[in-house]
Design an enzyme around this catalytic site. Structure first.
Site, PDB file in Angstrom:
ATOM      1  N   SER A 136    -124.901 -87.195 -26.107  1.00 53.38           N
ATOM      2  CA  SER A 136    -123.476 -87.262 -25.543  1.00 53.38           C
ATOM      3  C   SER A 136    -123.333 -87.318 -24.030  1.00 53.38           C
ATOM      4  O   SER A 136    -122.258 -88.182 -23.299  1.00 53.38           O
ATOM      5  CB  SER A 136    -122.721 -85.870 -25.882  1.00 53.38           C
ATOM      6  OG  SER A 136    -123.588 -84.960 -25.594  1.00 53.38           O
ATOM      7  N   HIS A 203    -121.431 -83.790 -19.804  1.00 54.65           N
ATOM      8  CA  HIS A 203    -120.450 -84.624 -20.106  1.00 54.65           C
ATOM      9  C   HIS A 203    -119.612 -85.221 -19.041  1.00 54.65           C
ATOM     10  O   HIS A 203    -119.372 -86.378 -18.686  1.00 54.65           O
ATOM     11  CB  HIS A 203    -119.089 -84.074 -21.169  1.00 54.65           C
ATOM     12  CG  HIS A 203    -119.811 -83.648 -22.704  1.00 54.65           C
ATOM     13  ND1 HIS A 203    -119.163 -83.068 -23.648  1.00 54.65           N
ATOM     14  CD2 HIS A 203    -121.255 -83.987 -23.139  1.00 54.65           C
ATOM     15  CE1 HIS A 203    -120.062 -83.075 -24.540  1.00 54.65           C
ATOM     16  NE2 HIS A 203    -121.157 -83.544 -24.179  1.00 54.65           N
TER      17      HIS A 203
END
Length: 225
Positions: A136, A203
């Site tokens: 991610s 992220h």
């Protein structure tokens, strides 16, 4: 909001995007083939442990050099939904970014985004002993690049409304803008708290790095022609 597809065509086969997805799936399948205890150990062996990087001391005997776990961790996932969600985002948004900047550059871009994501997570929680795994962070960089290159793209999105769901096309600016807002709000809420779960600042770091790097990789040009 769950993105399903976008309306930007790819002019070349997304070889690198497909290869990254295949690599992540193969690693996860190899995890599933291990006995349960060894599967858990696999995450610790190939995951990135912030305290090891910030302190330089090994907590587990990694089969790869310590700093290589920055990259091996990008291909390890904690579960099927973790893997599936990441690969969905990579498939939807990765092919267009790869198409725009080129295959080899895209691979470099992807890995650098993952590196930036890891650095952000380590910087915000250097004492964490919890392994960080998943694609991610690198994919967040791809999302940042997509937002810069195709802000007005339309993304077919599944939106839950209580017990019902609705399919609507939403501008990428809204889909990805909402996504990064969620990351920031959750990241701020976990500052100073060492818990397992989502590496929010990975992220955020990957996304910001992607936004910045795509300008360098494309010379600031948004269009294919």
């Amino acid at each position: 909001m769950i993105p399903l597809r976008d309306n930007i065509p790819s002019y070349r086969t997304p070889v690198v995007t497909a290869g990254l997805i295949a690599a992540n799936i193969l690693v996860y399948v190899s995890q599933l083939m291990l006995p349960p205890q060894e599967a858990i150990q696999f995450i610790h062996l190939y995951g990135l442990i912030p305290l090891e990087i910030s302190g330089g001391d090994l907590l587990v005997p990694h089969p790869v050099p310590l700093y290589a776990t920055v990259f091996t961790s990008m291909f390890v996932h904690g579960g099927l939904f973790h893997l599936g969600g990441n690969m969905l985002y990579l498939w939807i948004f990765g092919d267009n970014v790869e198409d725009r900047i080129g295959r080899l550059k895209f691979l470099v871009f992807y890995l650098l985004s993952g590196l930036a994501a890891a650095a952000a997570q380590i910087w915000t929680d250097p004492a964490s002993k919890i392994p960080m795994v998943g694609a991610s962070g690198a994919i967040s960089g791809v999302l940042g690049a997509y937002l810069f290159l195709f802000p007005h793209a339309r993304v077919l999105t599944l939106i839950p409304l209580g017990f019902f769901y609705r399919l609507i096309e939403v501008p990428a600016l809204i889909v990805l803008g909402f996504w990064i807002l969620v990351q920031v709000l959750n990241g701020v809420g976990t500052l100073g708290v060492q818990v397992g779960g989502v590496a929010w600042f990975a992220h955020i770091g990957g996304f910001v790095a992607g936004l910045g790097m795509v300008v360098l990789f494309t010379g600031g040009r948004k269009r294919l022609h």
